[in-house]
Write a protein that holds these residues in place. Structure first.
Motif, mmCIF file in Angstrom:
data_model
loop_
_atom_site.group_PDB
_atom_site.id
_atom_site.type_symbol
_atom_site.label_atom_id
_atom_site.label_comp_id
_atom_site.label_asym_id
_atom_site.label_seq_id
_atom_site.Cartn_x
_atom_site.Cartn_y
_atom_site.Cartn_z
ATOM 1 N N LEU A 1 38.865 29.640 -95.233
ATOM 2 C CA LEU A 1 39.694 30.711 -94.554
ATOM 3 C C LEU A 1 39.807 31.253 -93.447
ATOM 4 O O LEU A 1 40.495 32.151 -93.009
ATOM 5 N N GLY A 2 38.538 30.791 -92.698
ATOM 6 C CA GLY A 2 38.294 31.806 -91.290
ATOM 7 C C GLY A 2 37.835 33.141 -91.654
ATOM 8 O O GLY A 2 38.079 33.779 -90.738
ATOM 9 N N ARG A 3 37.216 33.414 -92.963
ATOM 10 C CA ARG A 3 36.891 34.905 -92.969
ATOM 11 C C ARG A 3 35.418 34.549 -93.528
ATOM 12 O O ARG A 3 35.170 33.627 -94.116
ATOM 13 N N PRO A 4 34.646 35.651 -93.421
ATOM 14 C CA PRO A 4 33.255 35.363 -93.944
ATOM 15 C C PRO A 4 33.417 35.481 -95.558
ATOM 16 O O PRO A 4 34.131 36.491 -95.976
ATOM 17 N N TRP A 5 32.842 34.686 -96.148
ATOM 18 C CA TRP A 5 32.433 34.871 -97.792
ATOM 19 C C TRP A 5 30.959 34.558 -98.032
ATOM 20 O O TRP A 5 30.139 34.267 -97.381
ATOM 21 N N PRO A 6 30.864 35.033 -99.491
ATOM 22 C CA PRO A 6 29.554 34.961 -99.697
ATOM 23 C C PRO A 6 28.763 33.475 -99.728
ATOM 24 O O PRO A 6 27.498 33.278 -99.608
ATOM 25 N N THR A 7 29.496 32.566 -99.852
ATOM 26 C CA THR A 7 28.796 31.309 -99.755
ATOM 27 C C THR A 7 29.285 30.692 -98.496
ATOM 28 O O THR A 7 30.088 30.721 -97.736
ATOM 29 N N SER A 8 28.382 29.749 -98.004
ATOM 30 C CA SER A 8 28.310 29.095 -96.685
ATOM 31 C C SER A 8 29.199 27.938 -96.696
ATOM 32 O O SER A 8 29.738 27.311 -95.850
ATOM 33 N N ARG A 9 29.424 27.409 -98.150
ATOM 34 C CA ARG A 9 30.207 26.237 -98.282
ATOM 35 C C ARG A 9 31.601 26.309 -98.022
ATOM 36 O O ARG A 9 32.437 25.511 -98.310
ATOM 37 N N GLY A 10 32.213 27.483 -98.058
ATOM 38 C CA GLY A 10 33.529 27.810 -98.477
ATOM 39 C C GLY A 10 33.845 28.245 -99.751
ATOM 40 O O GLY A 10 33.098 28.427 -100.720
ATOM 41 N N LEU A 11 35.230 28.313 -100.031
ATOM 42 C CA LEU A 11 35.865 28.450 -101.325
ATOM 43 C C LEU A 11 36.292 27.490 -102.258
ATOM 44 O O LEU A 11 37.235 26.551 -101.419
ATOM 45 N N PRO A 12 36.059 27.205 -103.254
ATOM 46 C CA PRO A 12 36.919 26.086 -103.978
ATOM 47 C C PRO A 12 38.480 26.485 -104.243
ATOM 48 O O PRO A 12 38.460 27.752 -104.738
ATOM 49 N N TRP A 13 39.399 25.636 -103.939
ATOM 50 C CA TRP A 13 40.752 25.890 -104.201
ATOM 51 C C TRP A 13 41.406 24.900 -104.982
ATOM 52 O O TRP A 13 41.016 23.799 -105.039
#
Length: 78
Positions: free
Chosen positions: A51-63
């Motif tokens: 999403l172009g924002r920092p998240w706790p996982t480096s792999r991104g978010l599952p959607w």
């Protein structure tokens, strides 16, 4: 919302780098970039997204795959 599978007659499949529009639980839309194609999740298919924002996982978010569409497909129908 349509599925993002490779079945004949459907929209082009989601692949890494595809610009997508996600729909969240409240019906809001967010632009993102796919980091994967459609993959099996625990209970439903998912696409990993950035999403172009920092998240706790480096792999991104599952959607959930059925809650996103290719950005180009959305522009063609607007």
């Amino acid at each position: 919302m349509s599925s993002n599978t490779d079945s004949p007659g459907t929209a082009a499949p989601i692949t890494p780098g595809t610009e997508v529009v996600l729909t969240d639980a409240e019906g809001r839309e967010h632009r993102a970039v796919a980091l994967s194609g459609v993959e099996p999740g625990r209970t439903f298919p998912v696409v990993w997204v950035d999403l172009g924002r920092p998240w706790p996982t480096s792999r991104g978010l599952p959607w959930p795959a059925d809650a996103l569409r290719r950005l180009n497909d959305m522009e063609a129908t607007s």
